[in-house]
Motif scaffolding. Sequence first.
Motif, mmCIF file in Angstrom:
data_model
loop_
_atom_site.group_PDB
_atom_site.id
_atom_site.type_symbol
_atom_site.label_atom_id
_atom_site.label_comp_id
_atom_site.label_asym_id
_atom_site.label_seq_id
_atom_site.Cartn_x
_atom_site.Cartn_y
_atom_site.Cartn_z
ATOM 1 N N LEU A 1 6.744 -15.846 10.794
ATOM 2 C CA LEU A 1 7.233 -16.749 11.836
ATOM 3 C C LEU A 1 6.796 -16.355 13.238
ATOM 4 C CD1 LEU A 1 10.850 -17.185 10.468
ATOM 5 C CD2 LEU A 1 9.227 -19.056 10.793
ATOM 6 N N TRP A 2 6.401 -15.102 13.413
ATOM 7 C CA TRP A 2 6.062 -14.614 14.748
ATOM 8 C C TRP A 2 4.673 -15.032 15.201
ATOM 9 C CZ3 TRP A 2 6.703 -11.718 10.330
ATOM 10 C CH2 TRP A 2 5.576 -11.093 9.817
ATOM 11 N N ASP A 3 3.888 -15.669 14.335
ATOM 12 C CA ASP A 3 2.517 -16.037 14.688
ATOM 13 C C ASP A 3 2.160 -17.327 13.966
ATOM 14 O OD1 ASP A 3 -0.399 -16.235 14.591
ATOM 15 O OD2 ASP A 3 -0.437 -14.194 15.382
ATOM 16 N N ALA A 4 2.059 -18.442 14.704
ATOM 17 C CA ALA A 4 1.819 -19.740 14.085
ATOM 18 C C ALA A 4 0.462 -19.821 13.395
ATOM 19 C CB ALA A 4 1.936 -20.850 15.129
ATOM 20 N N ALA A 5 -0.541 -19.112 13.912
ATOM 21 C CA ALA A 5 -1.863 -19.126 13.274
ATOM 22 C C ALA A 5 -1.815 -18.400 11.937
ATOM 23 C CB ALA A 5 -2.900 -18.488 14.192
ATOM 24 N N LEU A 6 -1.137 -17.242 11.907
ATOM 25 C CA LEU A 6 -0.970 -16.523 10.644
ATOM 26 C C LEU A 6 -0.128 -17.346 9.670
ATOM 27 C CD1 LEU A 6 -0.285 -12.852 11.846
ATOM 28 C CD2 LEU A 6 -2.367 -13.737 10.762
ATOM 29 N N THR B 1 14.236 -11.360 8.109
ATOM 30 C CA THR B 1 14.196 -9.905 7.973
ATOM 31 C C THR B 1 12.854 -9.357 8.429
ATOM 32 O OG1 THR B 1 15.804 -9.889 6.165
ATOM 33 C CG2 THR B 1 14.324 -7.995 6.323
ATOM 34 N N PHE B 2 11.772 -10.010 8.048
ATOM 35 C CA PHE B 2 10.436 -9.529 8.408
ATOM 36 C C PHE B 2 10.076 -9.915 9.845
ATOM 37 C CE2 PHE B 2 10.155 -10.326 3.710
ATOM 38 C CZ PHE B 2 10.406 -9.011 3.374
ATOM 39 N N THR B 3 10.613 -11.028 10.316
ATOM 40 C CA THR B 3 10.365 -11.449 11.696
ATOM 41 C C THR B 3 10.969 -10.456 12.685
ATOM 42 O OG1 THR B 3 10.375 -13.758 10.987
ATOM 43 C CG2 THR B 3 10.680 -13.350 13.331
ATOM 44 N N GLU B 4 12.079 -9.835 12.326
ATOM 45 C CA GLU B 4 12.767 -8.894 13.209
ATOM 46 C C GLU B 4 12.227 -7.474 13.098
ATOM 47 O OE1 GLU B 4 16.718 -9.339 11.822
ATOM 48 O OE2 GLU B 4 16.986 -11.357 12.643
ATOM 49 N N ALA B 5 11.292 -7.231 12.185
ATOM 50 C CA ALA B 5 10.795 -5.878 11.944
ATOM 51 C C ALA B 5 9.930 -5.376 13.098
ATOM 52 C CB ALA B 5 9.998 -5.845 10.641
ATOM 53 N N PRO C 1 0.834 -1.201 0.000
ATOM 54 C CA PRO C 1 0.000 0.000 0.000
ATOM 55 C C PRO C 1 0.876 1.262 0.000
ATOM 56 C CG PRO C 1 -0.817 -1.589 1.601
ATOM 57 C CD PRO C 1 0.500 -2.117 1.122
ATOM 58 N N LYS C 2 0.360 2.324 -0.565
ATOM 59 C CA LYS C 2 1.133 3.557 -0.739
ATOM 60 C C LYS C 2 1.713 4.070 0.572
ATOM 61 C CE LYS C 2 0.808 8.154 -2.829
ATOM 62 N NZ LYS C 2 -0.089 9.114 -3.552
ATOM 63 N N LYS C 3 0.979 3.902 1.679
ATOM 64 C CA LYS C 3 1.437 4.458 2.954
ATOM 65 C C LYS C 3 2.699 3.774 3.469
ATOM 66 C CE LYS C 3 -1.401 1.618 6.093
ATOM 67 N NZ LYS C 3 -2.349 1.693 7.244
ATOM 68 N N TYR C 4 3.019 2.614 2.911
ATOM 69 C CA TYR C 4 4.189 1.877 3.386
ATOM 70 C C TYR C 4 5.397 1.982 2.458
ATOM 71 C CZ TYR C 4 1.390 -0.430 6.985
ATOM 72 O OH TYR C 4 0.610 -0.695 8.082
ATOM 73 N N LEU C 5 5.276 2.698 1.366
ATOM 74 C CA LEU C 5 6.365 2.719 0.393
ATOM 75 C C LEU C 5 7.638 3.349 0.944
ATOM 76 C CD1 LEU C 5 4.480 3.518 -2.943
ATOM 77 C CD2 LEU C 5 5.109 1.298 -1.950
ATOM 78 N N ASP C 6 7.513 4.277 1.891
ATOM 79 C CA ASP C 6 8.700 4.940 2.443
ATOM 80 C C ASP C 6 9.361 4.141 3.555
ATOM 81 O OD1 ASP C 6 8.417 7.058 0.717
ATOM 82 O OD2 ASP C 6 7.261 8.278 2.122
ATOM 83 N N THR C 7 8.676 3.133 4.072
ATOM 84 C CA THR C 7 9.267 2.307 5.132
ATOM 85 C C THR C 7 9.454 0.858 4.691
ATOM 86 O OG1 THR C 7 7.039 1.980 6.040
ATOM 87 C CG2 THR C 7 8.417 3.683 7.062
ATOM 88 N N GLY C 8 8.733 0.438 3.648
ATOM 89 C CA GLY C 8 8.877 -0.916 3.133
ATOM 90 C C GLY C 8 10.182 -1.087 2.382
ATOM 91 N N PRO C 9 10.556 -2.305 2.025
ATOM 92 C CA PRO C 9 11.822 -2.576 1.346
ATOM 93 C C PRO C 9 11.949 -1.826 0.020
ATOM 94 C CG PRO C 9 10.856 -4.609 2.168
ATOM 95 C CD PRO C 9 9.813 -3.550 2.322
ATOM 96 N N TRP D 1 19.432 -2.572 0.188
ATOM 97 C CA TRP D 1 18.033 -2.676 0.589
ATOM 98 C C TRP D 1 17.842 -1.870 1.872
ATOM 99 C CZ3 TRP D 1 14.087 -4.288 -2.165
ATOM 100 C CH2 TRP D 1 14.285 -5.218 -3.183
ATOM 101 N N ILE D 2 16.848 -0.987 1.858
ATOM 102 C CA ILE D 2 16.495 -0.203 3.036
ATOM 103 C C ILE D 2 15.092 -0.626 3.471
ATOM 104 C CG2 ILE D 2 16.263 2.112 3.998
ATOM 105 C CD1 ILE D 2 19.033 1.494 2.885
ATOM 106 N N TYR D 3 14.946 -0.942 4.751
ATOM 107 C CA TYR D 3 13.658 -1.391 5.283
ATOM 108 C C TYR D 3 13.605 -1.008 6.755
ATOM 109 C CZ TYR D 3 10.154 -4.778 7.017
ATOM 110 O OH TYR D 3 9.080 -5.382 7.631
ATOM 111 N N GLU D 4 12.671 -0.142 7.116
ATOM 112 C CA GLU D 4 12.658 0.425 8.465
ATOM 113 C C GLU D 4 14.070 0.952 8.775
ATOM 114 O OE1 GLU D 4 8.946 -1.868 10.620
ATOM 115 O OE2 GLU D 4 10.970 -2.545 11.118
ATOM 116 N N ASP D 5 14.734 0.433 9.820
ATOM 117 C CA ASP D 5 16.080 0.902 10.157
ATOM 118 C C ASP D 5 17.185 0.018 9.577
ATOM 119 O OD1 ASP D 5 14.953 2.939 11.700
ATOM 120 O OD2 ASP D 5 14.870 1.666 13.487
ATOM 121 N N LEU D 6 16.813 -0.971 8.787
ATOM 122 C CA LEU D 6 17.786 -1.912 8.252
ATOM 123 C C LEU D 6 18.424 -1.386 6.964
ATOM 124 C CD1 LEU D 6 19.075 -4.781 8.213
ATOM 125 C CD2 LEU D 6 17.073 -5.513 6.872
#
Length: 421
Positions: free
Chosen positions: A185-190, A143-147, A33-41, A75-80
């Motif tokens: 990985l952070w949620d077994a149901a998901l 990478t996404f589990t640590e976000a 989604p557009k709102k995540y383009l500046d923080t997403g990978p 690759w830039i993602y959040e603080d990574l």
Amino acid sequence: MSAMDTQDGTFPLIISVDDHTVEPPDVWQSRLPKKYLDTGPRIVRAPLREMSFLGGRFKPVMGKPGEDGPIGDWWIYEDLHRPLTRLDTAVGYSRDEIKLEVITYEQMRAGSYDVPQRLADMDVNHVQSALCFPTFPRFCGQTFTEAKDRELALLCVRAYNDWMVEEWCGPLAGGRQIPLALIPLWDAALAAAEVRRNAARGVRAVAFSEIPPHLGLPSVHTDDWDPFLAACDETGTVVAMHIGSSSRMPSTSADAPPAVGSTITFANCCFSMVDWLMSGKFERFPNLKVMYAEGQIGWIPYILERADVVWEENRAWGGVADKVTRPPSELFAGHVYGCFFDDAFGLRNLDAIGVGNVLYETDYPHSDSTWPKSREVGEDQMGHLAPDVVERIVRGNAIDLLGLTADGRWPGAAAATGAAG
């Protein structure tokens, strides 16, 4: 080419169960989604200030625009900040040229990220089909589990899986790319929901960590993973674990050179396999299958022998008598697959492993890859084996395990575009 067409008519076309893709720059920018383009990978080009890889730990530091230093794509993602490196894609370079250095997309072989070019490189290497692990997400999506933002992380996992199915393994690939999904990985149901979402479009493999506690996650001895494992059991989805999928490569000290860890990379697979064999999960989920990518196979016979002795002699006080009701070697035969690309010793001891439990790989485009001579390596190391045994190792076992067509292709490719649910 038919499955058995080779220069001399003896070596079958390879189905590699461990190759890698370098994700194109737009994988997430075109799907979030557009709102995540500046923080997403996203990819930026910037200099390298410093970088080390000691004791199994990779530590790059990105410089500011205009600073001195080698230029690479990051690759830039959040603080990574994670650069592309020559170790991500080393094929086409001599061993002496392969160093720990940052690179750009233009400095890598195009088959690393481009489907038609990948197929061409597979043709050169006598490979018919391949299953690919990620690069930027890391081998099981760490990478996404640590976000920090879990909502964004889930969207990133789903976006990667959509790209994997619809583009990397889509119609252009002609069934020659085999999809491997990620899970939250952070949620077994998901995770279970994502397994089922992808299984509905023909995906039969999902990446998982060899040693989850190294990621701060529950071990396989708990019941925490049961929703995920139940989904895999029900859908026939293979749990694929790559060396390093615990974000901790084996090493002996903080200052040990990478050569130490590279020599003992199989160790995590060894520890993980004992975990699974002693967990009782194969008893509870009888259709569950696990595979160890790039773990090699020569170590397996002794571990099975030792596990059987421990189970036979020590199971009462060893904490497994009530959940492991058969010898571990018997559980291995029905549930575990070892993967190799260069293991002459293991092939000489194949009877102690099991012809049906061994899969072949090429590790393209990593520095360990046997590309473009995977066929020659296979012929050299399997020359003592009967043709039907070679066929099973090189392609037959993969066809059965991953639900491929009789001629070794992923059957969902033709309908992949737009199939996301």
